[in-house]
Scaffold this motif. Sequence first.
Motif, mmCIF file in Angstrom:
data_model
loop_
_atom_site.group_PDB
_atom_site.id
_atom_site.type_symbol
_atom_site.label_atom_id
_atom_site.label_comp_id
_atom_site.label_asym_id
_atom_site.label_seq_id
_atom_site.Cartn_x
_atom_site.Cartn_y
_atom_site.Cartn_z
ATOM 1 N N TYR A 131 44.324 49.132 25.796
ATOM 2 C CA TYR A 131 44.675 48.430 26.936
ATOM 3 C C TYR A 131 44.936 49.528 28.121
ATOM 4 N N ARG A 135 42.416 50.553 31.685
ATOM 5 C CA ARG A 135 42.986 50.412 33.005
ATOM 6 C C ARG A 135 42.819 51.408 33.649
ATOM 7 N N ASP A 147 41.930 39.212 29.372
ATOM 8 C CA ASP A 147 42.498 38.816 30.665
ATOM 9 C C ASP A 147 43.835 37.880 30.416
ATOM 10 N N PHE A 150 43.605 35.236 33.792
ATOM 11 C CA PHE A 150 42.420 34.966 34.323
ATOM 12 C C PHE A 150 42.315 33.278 34.457
ATOM 13 N N THR A 159 33.742 39.899 37.531
ATOM 14 C CA THR A 159 34.278 39.620 36.098
ATOM 15 C C THR A 159 33.378 38.343 35.700
ATOM 16 N N TYR A 261 44.513 33.211 27.062
ATOM 17 C CA TYR A 261 43.797 34.608 27.169
ATOM 18 C C TYR A 261 42.161 34.106 27.535
ATOM 19 N N ARG A 266 34.052 43.086 32.874
ATOM 20 C CA ARG A 266 34.116 43.472 34.216
ATOM 21 C C ARG A 266 33.423 44.653 34.280
#
Length: 299
Positions: A131, A135, A147, A150, A159, A261, A266
Amino acid sequence: MKRRPIPLNALRSFEAAARLGRMSTAADELAVTHGAISRQIKHLEAVLGVALFAGPRTRPRLTPAGQALLPSLSSAFDQIETAVQTAIRAEDEVLDVGCLSTFLMRWLIPRLHGFRELYPEVDVRLSATDYSALRSHKRFDIEIVVDEHFRPNRDRPQTHVLFQELLGPVARPDVQFRSADDLLPHLLLHTKTRENAWPMWCAAAGLEVIDATGAVFDHYYYTLEAASAGLGICIAPWHLVMNDIEAGRLVAPLGFAHTEYYYVARTKSPSNRKIESFCTWLITEAAGVARPALAGSER
């Protein structure tokens, strides 16, 4: 604001000479003669109406006007170079995709041959990462992530939703459990990178949180391997174990339940043909995943 005509070659010659400190060095960088650099700079001084260099020709120094012009001009040429490289990069056939390691090994790689059959000219380069790396890295054309916040109704054009996560307890067929009462704490397997898996499943399935004290593994992949080896019961997302369940290597008698989740892809901006092709293929593959039995009220 109307832009005045500016001699770009003259600006480029000045920037190189001012940055490098010598007109001969600038001539080498731009692959022209020393005289050509000198003539371009004189032309620029005539257009601007100010002197940019002073001192002897062998050791010229920047005037205040030249010192004021150089930083912004160097920055502008750097931006032009970046834009050119971005345009070139958009048209090459290399596609860098980053995603979590277990998703990469158990979901993406087994399906990737389908994309290559459709688009043999695209060189897909996969990177397994965590993760924090996803990022912080800017080099991926596409990032496939989980996500936690989301909402499908939000307008997020970069996305692409693949699927909402489904969690359920799985084990080898000889590890017997038919209800939540059979989930003995010492048989429950855990993952450091997903410490909330058991509580999340309990909440999604409408059960009280289980007091779980079983073995802990560093990564999801190891936990799934432990379950496949008969060491206990683990909570797993459906898309990571569907092939094992369909083949009879694992069982999920309690079914699966939706969590909050979402798995999403992306993309960086601007998009291009290879990015759009891969995302379209991903969405199609995700839509084709067979749905499992759902736990609790969703069954």
